[in-house]
Enzyme design. Sequence first.
Site, PDB file in Angstrom:
ATOM      1  N   LYS A 181      43.383  40.078  25.269  1.00 36.41           N
ATOM      2  CA  LYS A 181      43.343  40.993  26.415  1.00 36.41           C
ATOM      3  C   LYS A 181      44.772  41.260  26.887  1.00 36.41           C
ATOM      4  CE  LYS A 181      40.964  41.323  30.955  1.00 36.41           C
ATOM      5  NZ  LYS A 181      40.027  40.635  31.870  1.00 36.41           N
ATOM      6  N   SER A 233      34.189  38.877  34.322  1.00 36.35           N
ATOM      7  CA  SER A 233      34.830  39.769  33.348  1.00 36.35           C
ATOM      8  C   SER A 233      34.781  39.341  31.891  1.00 36.35           C
ATOM      9  CB  SER A 233      36.287  40.002  33.727  1.00 36.35           C
ATOM     10  OG  SER A 233      36.341  40.980  34.723  1.00 36.35           O
ATOM     11  N   SER A 245      35.934  43.358  33.313  1.00 36.00           N
ATOM     12  CA  SER A 245      37.157  44.035  32.951  1.00 36.00           C
ATOM     13  C   SER A 245      37.586  43.823  31.504  1.00 36.00           C
ATOM     14  CB  SER A 245      38.281  43.606  33.884  1.00 36.00           C
ATOM     15  OG  SER A 245      38.560  42.217  33.719  1.00 36.00           O
TER      16      SER A 245
HETATM   17  N1  GLN Z   1      34.176  43.074  38.097  1.00 37.80           N
HETATM   18  C1  GLN Z   1      34.744  42.094  38.965  1.00 37.80           C
HETATM   19  C2  GLN Z   1      35.867  42.721  39.749  1.00 37.80           C
HETATM   20  O1  GLN Z   1      36.029  43.875  39.656  1.00 37.80           O
HETATM   21  C3  GLN Z   1      35.215  40.914  38.174  1.00 37.80           C
HETATM   22  C4  GLN Z   1      36.514  41.133  37.529  1.00 37.80           C
HETATM   23  C5  GLN Z   1      37.002  39.964  36.754  1.00 37.80           C
HETATM   24  O2  GLN Z   1      36.261  39.012  36.501  1.00 37.80           O
HETATM   25  N2  GLN Z   1      38.282  40.032  36.393  1.00 37.80           N
HETATM   26  O3  GLN Z   1      36.578  42.074  40.434  1.00 37.80           O
END
Ligand code: GLN
Length: 494
Positions: free
Chosen positions: A81, A180, A156
């Site tokens: 990532k 995420s 994400s």
């Molecule tokens: N979707 C969640 C957010 O927008 C989790 C994001 C994540 O785990 N980095 O914060």
Amino acid sequence: MSEPIHLKSAHSLRDAIRAKEISAREAAEAYLDHIDAVDGDVRAYTDVWREPALARADAIDSQLAKGEDAGPLAGVPIGLKDLICTTEGTTACCSELLKGFRSPYDATVAEKLYAAGTVVLGKLNMDEFAMGSSTENSSVVTTRNPWNLDCVPGGSSGGSAAAVSAHECAISLGSDTGGSIRQPAACCGCVGMKPTYGRVSRYGLVAFASSLDQIGPFSRDVEDCALTLNTICGHDRRDSTSANLEVPDFTTSLTGDVKGVRVGLPKEYFTDALGVEIRAKIDSAVKVLESCGAEVVEVSLPHTEYAVATYYIICTAEASANLARFDGVRYGNRAPDTQSPEEMYKKTKSAGFGAEVQRRILLGTYVLSSGYYDAYYLKAQKVRTLIKQDFDAAFEKCDVIVTPTTPTPAFRIGEKSDDPLSMYLSDIYTISANLGGNPAISLPCGLTESGLPAGLQIIGRPFEEGAVLQSAYAFEQNSGIDLGVPTAIAESVS
Ligand code: GLN
């Protein structure tokens, strides 16, 4: 004809490379060619490191030729990532502000994966600074779901999930602050695991919300997940929150047996918010575990309804502090032609950060501001403790907790982009494990009518990744579920 290289699991590819049936170079070339064939559609990669990957594969091959031990994942092609620091290429968190940033050091997880013999193929797409559930917040591109190119891959870590699912790498790493890793794994039909907070070093992970962030693997099966955890877990004195605990060999938990394991079903997760199709898949998954000897018990996590609100106070507060450094002075691309420091900061941040990142910084600054700190931030910290205590109480009655990973399958690109609240609710089942610090996995439990994957989440007690993997493996081995190659890329794979 033998199975194409990029269809093999990481462990069978590793075995074939060790046995010299396939060279690390052949493996890297097969994956790179496959990326060329499908990534125009999937758009999982933001940067492909063709030459460095081939050079690295050659180095592994020459080590193997000399009879040296090239590591437990020798020759396995992986992706990272775009928020994991690497001296190779750039680490931009898919943000305009950090575009072109070259890290002077490698993250601990990158060092460990290099030492294990993996070949990194490149950097993977994500929502900017890991804020989002769809990759639509990436400043680079929106990744497509390999099961339906009109749908999001989740986020994400959407690039990391889509790349593994589309066979564009054997394993990848993502990060999970509120879901995420698990949410995109569920959307793309692969395995994704968030280890216990403190299990994997965060050194070299660009921070979003430091008390919640954890790095973890994506893979196509549970065994590959266990193998990757064996490599990346462990104490690191460069991360003060890293746990100084022995790391077991996680593959020893893969027995296929769950006799006597108490599986808890939290009643708060099985409400009307859960789509009927996903619910049916979870019900059948629970039956599979039961038929393997697990004992199902109902548990309660009474503060679940506050999890999303609590998360969005804590994560934005921490983000507003963590992202202050991206100011065009210490880090990031400075806006040109400004007359004063104030104008420079303003223009740099307004031009460099996307709308969602700006929204989070503003929210976080607000909840930390004097007069509001006690009402929001302090209160959220107290509710976080209650959520953690819910888990502790539930785990007196059960050994693992089983839930859906997401309320619905992957949604269509654009469907939620103008509605942040409905986007935030995609993580309704994943956030609590971050607030509690617990390990949790998502693995495929079938396809819906419309051909989209559903994910089963298994949560464990802190530092009991082994118990999570044990139940996950037993389910995988006994459910008869094998999603196969994603439909949208099937033609290019054969
Ligand atoms: N979707 C969640 C957010 O927008 C989790 C994001 C994540 O785990 N980095 O914060």
